[in-house]
Write a protein that holds these residues in place. Sequence first.
Motif, PDB file in Angstrom:
ATOM      1  N   ASP A 147     -26.447  34.192 122.387  1.00 42.69           N
ATOM      2  CA  ASP A 147     -25.124  34.028 123.002  1.00 42.69           C
ATOM      3  C   ASP A 147     -24.228  35.227 122.743  1.00 42.69           C
ATOM      4  O   ASP A 147     -23.456  35.651 123.611  1.00 42.69           O
ATOM      5  CB  ASP A 147     -24.445  32.764 122.460  1.00 42.69           C
ATOM      6  CG  ASP A 147     -24.975  31.497 123.114  1.00 42.69           C
ATOM      7  OD1 ASP A 147     -25.616  31.607 124.174  1.00 42.69           O
ATOM      8  OD2 ASP A 147     -24.759  30.403 122.554  1.00 42.69           O
ATOM      9  N   GLY A 148     -24.316  35.796 121.530  1.00 43.89           N
ATOM     10  CA  GLY A 148     -23.424  36.902 121.193  1.00 43.89           C
ATOM     11  C   GLY A 148     -23.874  38.244 121.725  1.00 43.89           C
ATOM     12  O   GLY A 148     -23.058  39.010 122.239  1.00 43.89           O
ATOM     13  N   LEU A 149     -25.179  38.538 121.637  1.00 46.48           N
ATOM     14  CA  LEU A 149     -25.657  39.899 121.901  1.00 46.48           C
ATOM     15  C   LEU A 149     -26.512  40.029 123.152  1.00 46.48           C
ATOM     16  O   LEU A 149     -26.670  41.133 123.677  1.00 46.48           O
ATOM     17  CB  LEU A 149     -26.467  40.388 120.694  1.00 46.48           C
ATOM     18  CG  LEU A 149     -25.711  40.375 119.362  1.00 46.48           C
ATOM     19  CD1 LEU A 149     -26.667  40.576 118.200  1.00 46.48           C
ATOM     20  CD2 LEU A 149     -24.623  41.445 119.361  1.00 46.48           C
ATOM     21  N   LEU A 150     -27.081  38.916 123.636  1.00 50.19           N
ATOM     22  CA  LEU A 150     -27.943  38.944 124.824  1.00 50.19           C
ATOM     23  C   LEU A 150     -27.498  37.843 125.780  1.00 50.19           C
ATOM     24  O   LEU A 150     -28.312  37.088 126.311  1.00 50.19           O
ATOM     25  CB  LEU A 150     -29.408  38.739 124.421  1.00 50.19           C
ATOM     26  CG  LEU A 150     -29.963  39.726 123.397  1.00 50.19           C
ATOM     27  CD1 LEU A 150     -31.292  39.228 122.842  1.00 50.19           C
ATOM     28  CD2 LEU A 150     -30.147  41.104 124.027  1.00 50.19           C
ATOM     29  N   ILE A 418     -24.918  26.413 117.550  1.00 50.36           N
ATOM     30  CA  ILE A 418     -23.589  27.035 117.399  1.00 50.36           C
ATOM     31  C   ILE A 418     -22.902  27.111 118.756  1.00 50.36           C
ATOM     32  O   ILE A 418     -23.480  27.649 119.720  1.00 50.36           O
ATOM     33  CB  ILE A 418     -23.714  28.458 116.812  1.00 50.36           C
ATOM     34  CG1 ILE A 418     -24.577  28.451 115.547  1.00 50.36           C
ATOM     35  CG2 ILE A 418     -22.334  29.045 116.535  1.00 50.36           C
ATOM     36  CD1 ILE A 418     -24.010  27.681 114.403  1.00 50.36           C
ATOM     37  N   PRO A 419     -21.677  26.594 118.890  1.00 54.04           N
ATOM     38  CA  PRO A 419     -20.954  26.711 120.155  1.00 54.04           C
ATOM     39  C   PRO A 419     -20.756  28.175 120.552  1.00 54.04           C
ATOM     40  O   PRO A 419     -20.635  29.057 119.689  1.00 54.04           O
ATOM     41  CB  PRO A 419     -19.612  26.028 119.870  1.00 54.04           C
ATOM     42  CG  PRO A 419     -19.873  25.141 118.695  1.00 54.04           C
ATOM     43  CD  PRO A 419     -20.918  25.841 117.888  1.00 54.04           C
ATOM     44  N   PHE A 420     -20.712  28.438 121.848  1.00 50.77           N
ATOM     45  CA  PHE A 420     -20.616  29.802 122.360  1.00 50.77           C
ATOM     46  C   PHE A 420     -19.380  30.524 121.804  1.00 50.77           C
ATOM     47  O   PHE A 420     -19.464  31.672 121.363  1.00 50.77           O
ATOM     48  CB  PHE A 420     -20.565  29.768 123.891  1.00 50.77           C
ATOM     49  CG  PHE A 420     -20.503  31.124 124.528  1.00 50.77           C
ATOM     50  CD1 PHE A 420     -21.657  31.858 124.749  1.00 50.77           C
ATOM     51  CD2 PHE A 420     -19.289  31.684 124.915  1.00 50.77           C
ATOM     52  CE1 PHE A 420     -21.612  33.111 125.340  1.00 50.77           C
ATOM     53  CE2 PHE A 420     -19.221  32.932 125.506  1.00 50.77           C
ATOM     54  CZ  PHE A 420     -20.395  33.650 125.721  1.00 50.77           C
ATOM     55  N   GLU A 421     -18.235  29.847 121.820  1.00 54.88           N
ATOM     56  CA  GLU A 421     -16.989  30.490 121.379  1.00 54.88           C
ATOM     57  C   GLU A 421     -17.052  30.879 119.900  1.00 54.88           C
ATOM     58  O   GLU A 421     -16.559  31.931 119.501  1.00 54.88           O
ATOM     59  CB  GLU A 421     -15.796  29.547 121.617  1.00 54.88           C
ATOM     60  CG  GLU A 421     -15.448  29.295 123.074  1.00 54.88           C
ATOM     61  CD  GLU A 421     -16.444  28.359 123.764  1.00 54.88           C
ATOM     62  OE1 GLU A 421     -17.218  27.669 123.045  1.00 54.88           O
ATOM     63  OE2 GLU A 421     -16.466  28.345 125.007  1.00 54.88           O
ATOM     64  N   LYS A 422     -17.698  30.021 119.093  1.00 58.20           N
ATOM     65  CA  LYS A 422     -17.807  30.331 117.658  1.00 58.20           C
ATOM     66  C   LYS A 422     -18.723  31.542 117.444  1.00 58.20           C
ATOM     67  O   LYS A 422     -18.440  32.392 116.588  1.00 58.20           O
ATOM     68  CB  LYS A 422     -18.340  29.127 116.900  1.00 58.20           C
ATOM     69  CG  LYS A 422     -18.383  29.344 115.389  1.00 58.20           C
ATOM     70  CD  LYS A 422     -18.864  28.118 114.643  1.00 58.20           C
ATOM     71  CE  LYS A 422     -18.914  28.380 113.140  1.00 58.20           C
ATOM     72  NZ  LYS A 422     -19.415  27.198 112.399  1.00 58.20           N
ATOM     73  N   SER A 423     -19.798  31.639 118.222  1.00 53.21           N
ATOM     74  CA  SER A 423     -20.700  32.797 118.105  1.00 53.21           C
ATOM     75  C   SER A 423     -19.959  34.089 118.411  1.00 53.21           C
ATOM     76  O   SER A 423     -20.126  35.102 117.721  1.00 53.21           O
ATOM     77  CB  SER A 423     -21.886  32.632 119.066  1.00 53.21           C
ATOM     78  OG  SER A 423     -22.673  31.520 118.718  1.00 53.21           O
ATOM     79  N   VAL A 424     -19.116  34.063 119.445  1.00 53.11           N
ATOM     80  CA  VAL A 424     -18.357  35.256 119.821  1.00 53.11           C
ATOM     81  C   VAL A 424     -17.343  35.605 118.732  1.00 53.11           C
ATOM     82  O   VAL A 424     -17.167  36.789 118.390  1.00 53.11           O
ATOM     83  CB  VAL A 424     -17.649  35.044 121.180  1.00 53.11           C
ATOM     84  CG1 VAL A 424     -16.782  36.243 121.533  1.00 53.11           C
ATOM     85  CG2 VAL A 424     -18.672  34.798 122.285  1.00 53.11           C
ATOM     86  N   GLU A 425     -16.690  34.602 118.149  1.00 55.94           N
ATOM     87  CA  GLU A 425     -15.718  34.852 117.079  1.00 55.94           C
ATOM     88  C   GLU A 425     -16.402  35.492 115.865  1.00 55.94           C
ATOM     89  O   GLU A 425     -15.871  36.429 115.255  1.00 55.94           O
ATOM     90  CB  GLU A 425     -15.046  33.540 116.679  1.00 55.94           C
ATOM     91  CG  GLU A 425     -14.052  33.007 117.693  1.00 55.94           C
ATOM     92  CD  GLU A 425     -13.510  31.650 117.292  1.00 55.94           C
ATOM     93  OE1 GLU A 425     -13.790  31.209 116.153  1.00 55.94           O
ATOM     94  OE2 GLU A 425     -12.816  31.017 118.123  1.00 55.94           O
ATOM     95  N   LEU A 426     -17.558  34.953 115.494  1.00 55.70           N
ATOM     96  CA  LEU A 426     -18.293  35.523 114.354  1.00 55.70           C
ATOM     97  C   LEU A 426     -18.696  36.956 114.617  1.00 55.70           C
ATOM     98  O   LEU A 426     -18.608  37.822 113.726  1.00 55.70           O
ATOM     99  CB  LEU A 426     -19.541  34.679 114.086  1.00 55.70           C
ATOM    100  CG  LEU A 426     -19.324  33.278 113.511  1.00 55.70           C
ATOM    101  CD1 LEU A 426     -20.636  32.485 113.530  1.00 55.70           C
ATOM    102  CD2 LEU A 426     -18.759  33.351 112.096  1.00 55.70           C
ATOM    103  N   LEU A 427     -19.127  37.246 115.849  1.00 57.15           N
ATOM    104  CA  LEU A 427     -19.516  38.613 116.217  1.00 57.15           C
ATOM    105  C   LEU A 427     -18.336  39.567 116.091  1.00 57.15           C
ATOM    106  O   LEU A 427     -18.451  40.654 115.510  1.00 57.15           O
ATOM    107  CB  LEU A 427     -20.062  38.607 117.651  1.00 57.15           C
ATOM    108  CG  LEU A 427     -20.416  39.964 118.238  1.00 57.15           C
ATOM    109  CD1 LEU A 427     -21.570  40.617 117.482  1.00 57.15           C
ATOM    110  CD2 LEU A 427     -20.791  39.826 119.718  1.00 57.15           C
TER     111      LEU A 427
END
Length: 432
Positions: A147-150, A418-427
């Motif tokens: 979700d975060g990188l690909l 992991i929810p999409f928004e949380k993955s982006v926040e962690l990234l």
Amino acid sequence: MPLKSLRNRINAISLSPAYGTITSISSNAITASGLKVSIGQSVTILSEGRRELGMVTSLNNDSFTISPFGFIEGMKTGDKVLLNHRSLEIPVGPNLLGRIVDPFMNPIDGKGPIHLEEFEQIMKAPMDVMKRGLIDEHFSVGVKSIDGLLTAGKGQKVGIFAGSGVGKSTLMGMIVKGCEAPVKVVALIGERGREVPEFIAKNLNNDLSNTVIVVATSDDSALMRKYGAFSAMSVAEYFKRKGNDVLFMMDSVTRFAMAQREIGLALGEPPTSKGYPPSSLTLLPQLMERAGKEEGRGSITAFFTVLVEGDDLSDPIADQSRSILDGHIVLSRELTDKGIYPPVDILSSASRVISDVTKADHLEAAQKFRQLLALLKENETLVRIGAYQHGTDPALDEALSKKRAMTDFLCQNAQESIPFEKSVELLKAIVG
């Protein structure tokens, strides 16, 4: 059984007195004569009181070749061949959800019959190229590294390339459990029979809600394995036509191509690289291009697993698949040795639609993460032997300071979503 469904089944049965006759039988092909047939037409073979379905795969002036869906044991010359009125099709309907079926939608889960009233052709052309919708929405799979990188998009076709024992089935289970699709179609093609209940129990936790599993194991005929993939895609197309965003997951493209290799070589096709005849490579786009997003309807987001022998990505099936798909996820044996699961090799993987389905700050963070990861890999040997002096390269210093956080981001428990928004926040938090 509802009257409409019964009527449809009766109409599909051949009641014509005209029949052909089997003239010769080989290990995986039957030659017959006496009927006027066309390529791809469905026939029924009557032998010793049983009925076996077959398909016409080649024609001569006065005979034709049939590839059977079942086994040829017990068949003999002189057996009758009936021509089926309809092209090859399967019954479909919402009652398929939560069930495990064979390529002809016969239940194999012991839960009783499935009442289905509509029919869908197995073989059909992909949607019109000008009716394809633009891929402009992200498709969350619940896996941080993807979700975060690909980042995938609704209607995208993605390949998962992995060697044996690297973690392909585990990642498949994580995607099926964690994705946001309301309907999921999983095709298990050519795998060992033992792996089917294991995949359902271990990787899906026996949760088949909103899921259809289509199974054609390695002991099934080559024709059954080949059309099992097309049959599963037809099920996904049915739900897409009803306006759903469908996840289509197939394991594996390599076994599917091997089935066509058996059929092609039996028909006399010339073998090319690794023994694959030309028809094996031609068949891949016929299946893969049926996934996608259609204007005014739903979408099929497809993940195709490709087994790369010896971790060789130049394998002909892997190479051809990469050229057709809109992205590829490579699983690395080296990462499994380091204890990183799922072992997604970010630097060898790519999503061709990430810039169309992510916001600018997300895309920038993903690019920065890849740059830092590339620096770490490039200078890994220098750092390990102590040849690098801190302060020499500020970019490498930053990468080294964030190495632990980056490794944690790539790791994820198989039972965790992991929810999409949380993955982006962690990234974003990691790259600053």
